[in-house]
Write an enzyme that holds these catalytic residues in place. Structure first.
Site, PDB file in Angstrom:
ATOM      1  N   GLU A 147      -4.838  -8.947   0.594  1.00  0.00           N
ATOM      2  CA  GLU A 147      -5.500  -8.691   1.882  1.00  0.00           C
ATOM      3  C   GLU A 147      -6.990  -8.519   1.669  1.00  0.00           C
ATOM      4  OE1 GLU A 147      -4.112  -5.499   4.435  1.00  0.00           O
ATOM      5  OE2 GLU A 147      -2.031  -5.949   3.932  1.00  0.00           O
TER       6      GLU A 147
ATOM      7  N   GLU B 203       0.825  -1.212   0.000  1.00  0.00           N
ATOM      8  CA  GLU B 203       0.000   0.000   0.000  1.00  0.00           C
ATOM      9  C   GLU B 203       0.859   1.262   0.000  1.00  0.00           C
ATOM     10  OE1 GLU B 203      -3.025  -0.172   3.000  1.00  0.00           O
ATOM     11  OE2 GLU B 203      -3.859  -2.028   2.218  1.00  0.00           O
TER      12      GLU B 203
HETATM   13  C1  BGP Z   1      -4.206  -2.658   5.430  1.00  0.00           C
HETATM   14  C2  BGP Z   1      -2.768  -2.761   5.868  1.00  0.00           C
HETATM   15  C3  BGP Z   1      -2.538  -3.692   7.003  1.00  0.00           C
HETATM   16  C4  BGP Z   1      -3.677  -3.816   8.015  1.00  0.00           C
HETATM   17  C5  BGP Z   1      -5.058  -3.734   7.376  1.00  0.00           C
HETATM   18  C6  BGP Z   1      -6.215  -3.581   8.336  1.00  0.00           C
HETATM   19  O1  BGP Z   1      -4.457  -1.431   4.845  1.00  0.00           O
HETATM   20  O2  BGP Z   1      -1.945  -3.190   4.806  1.00  0.00           O
HETATM   21  O3  BGP Z   1      -1.300  -3.372   7.547  1.00  0.00           O
HETATM   22  O4  BGP Z   1      -3.490  -3.055   9.128  1.00  0.00           O
HETATM   23  O5  BGP Z   1      -5.143  -2.699   6.447  1.00  0.00           O
HETATM   24  O6  BGP Z   1      -6.382  -2.238   8.706  1.00  0.00           O
HETATM   25  P1  BGP Z   1      -6.552  -1.791  10.201  1.00  0.00           P
HETATM   26  O7  BGP Z   1      -5.528  -2.526  10.973  1.00  0.00           O
HETATM   27  O8  BGP Z   1      -6.340  -0.316  10.213  1.00  0.00           O
HETATM   28  O9  BGP Z   1      -7.950  -2.152  10.585  1.00  0.00           O
END
Ligand code: BGP
Length: 472
Positions: A366, A168
């Site tokens: 993801e 990202e």
């Molecule tokens: C994505 C990232 C992750 C992870 C995920 C969930 O954008 O790559 O690192 O954190 O989001 O988001 P959050 O933890 O803010 O709920």
């Protein structure tokens, strides 16, 4: 409804170094940008949980690998922590202890039948480079990153066959410099665009180095495009969606996959004085070194409409000049996380890639559901019965497999995350894992119901997905 999962379709899980490792063995001067933010603004991090202990993966990784083996996981993505990989970032002195940890982890994964995928930067920019060169504002950092990539390929390229340059890459500067909602709270749209550009350039350089090394694997980047939906079919709302897509999605897709920036984006950057002034040599590097494949993180849709109000000319430029966020009445929500749930993004993103980016190979790197108060769902044996997560994954996978059946070149689905982990503001508040982490000193692990379900998905390759439910 029963859906067959193609034999070679990957069903894996992901995480990152800084969200799991903890600081065990970390040396002075090895802070990452995230570590510094945590130290500066600990209050932001839910109940103070952050990268300091995280899941203590540094000491516990074998436990996690054992659990992966138990659920027959075949692919796992994490990152190398750039900030910990060197003791001297400029002279490229490797921290041999940390480098050995990565090597051991890779070996442990392979021994358990789990294919490792490594990302070179999941926000772990060394604070030293932030302080000395203003991070990705500087071409020096692009150079140092390329050298870091070279060393990582040399050390692990024999065993790791799937590489990602960034996770990202748009996120940090969007939060910090565009929206200025995060430390160090500096609003600077030109810097935002420059960071975007330098990460594109750094990716092309890493791709060139990787290909020259003939490691027999492939290299890409993990992007987080947001599938953007206009409020209506009006030309104005459609234009708002196109502008959003241009500034936040195509800004990476076009140069990384097609090797060139969209002319329209260049013109807009020039008009708004946020152009990044590339040299012809740099543009040639970008053109000649496009990615082999993509990782795509998908969580929620983006809904926009044409702006209703005149842009305030006193404000620094923000792409929001061209769109306004649209709040769809009645949308399904993951209320714990505040994100809309719209599984159709999987199908629509797959078709977007098929139609606009010559069906480049990609995988969902993801997708997942962060849920609060999971202890309320623990049964008498202590197992979290996370049916909502099983349902969430099923619905998203259903749409993804439909896209594959319709010709999308999607190779797999990687759940975020393998274990519960930390992230800013969300640190252990919303749990994402197949594996529960207790917040005791040992960071005790236990499989959730979803982990057993995931195993049956991997083994039987049949998805049973009912029609959509509400996830409240
Ligand atoms: C994505 C990232 C992750 C992870 C995920 C969930 O954008 O790559 O690192 O954190 O989001 O988001 P959050 O933890 O803010 O709920």
């Amino acid at each position: 409804m029963k859906i067959a999962i193609p034999e070679n379709f990957i069903i894996g899980a992901a995480s990152s170094a800084w969200q799991t490792e903890g600081w065990h063995g970390k040396k002075d001067g090895q802070d990452s940008f995230l570590d510094s933010w945590y130290k500066e603004e600990t209050f932001v991090w839910h109940n103070g949980y952050g990268p300091a202990v995280a899941t203590n993966f540094m000491e516990k990784y074998q436990d996690d690998v054992d659990l992966m083996k138990e659920i027959h996981l075949t692919h796992y993505r994490t990152s190398i922590n750039w900030a910990r990989f060197f003791t001297d970032y400029e002279n490229l002195v490797v921290d041999e202890e940390y480098a050995q940890h990565i090597s051991d982890m890779v070996d442990a994964l392979l021994a358990a039948g789990v294919e490792p995928m490594l990302c070179l930067e999941h926000y772990e920019l060394p604070s030293y480079l932030m302080e000395k060169y203003d991070g990705w504002s500087s071409k020096k950092v692009v150079e140092l990153y390329a050298e870091y990539a070279r060393i990582a390929f040399e050390r692990y390229g024999d065993r790791v066959k799937h590489w990602f340059t960034f996770n990202e890459p748009i996120v940090v500067q969007t939060r910090c410099y565009l929206d200025a909602v995060r430390w160090p709270h500096e609003q600077n749209t030109k810097k935002w665009m420059l960071w975007n550009y330098h990460k594109v350039l750094a990716t092309a350089k890493a791709v060139a180095i990787y290909h020259a090394g003939n490691y027999g694997g492939r290299i890409g980047c993990v992007l987080n495009p947001e599938m953007v939906y206009p409020r209506s079919n009006s030309a104005e709302d459609q234009k708002a969606a196109e502008m959003y897509d241009l500034f936040f999605n195509r800004v990476y897709f076009d140069p990384m996959v097609n090797g060139v920036y969209p002319q329209k984006l260049i013109e807009l950057c020039q008009e708004h004085e946020i152009y990044f002034d590339p040299t012809p040599e740099e543009l040639a590097i970008i053109k000649e070194n496009t990615v082999d494949f993509l990782g795509v993180n998908q969580y929620y849709p983006k809904r926009v409409r044409a702006p209703r109000y005149q842009w305030n000319p006193e404000m620094p430029f923000h792409p929001e000049m061209y769109y306004e966020v649209f709040d769809l009445p009645g949308k399904k929500m993951n209320n714990s996380r505040g994100w809309e749930i719209y599984p159709q993004i999987m199908y629509d993103m797959a078709m977007y890639l098929k139609n606009n980016y010559h069906n480049i190979p990609w995988l969902v790197t993801e997708n997942g559901m962060g849920r609060e108060n999971e202890e309320n769902y623990q049964n008498e044996q202590g197992m979290v019965e996370d049916d909502y997560r099983i349902d969430f994954i099923s619905q998203h996978l259903r749409y993804l497999l439909k896209a594959v059946a319709d010709g999308a070149n999607c190779e797999g689905y990687m759940l975020w995350a393998f274990t519960d982990c930390v992230s800013p503001m969300n640190a252990f508040k919303n749990r994402y894992g197949l594996v529960r982490i207790e917040l005791n000193e040992e960071r005790t692990r236990s499989l959730k119901k979803s982990a057993y379900w995931y195993r049956s998905l991997i083994d039987d390759r049949i998805l049973e997905a009912e029609e959509e439910k509400l996830y409240r």
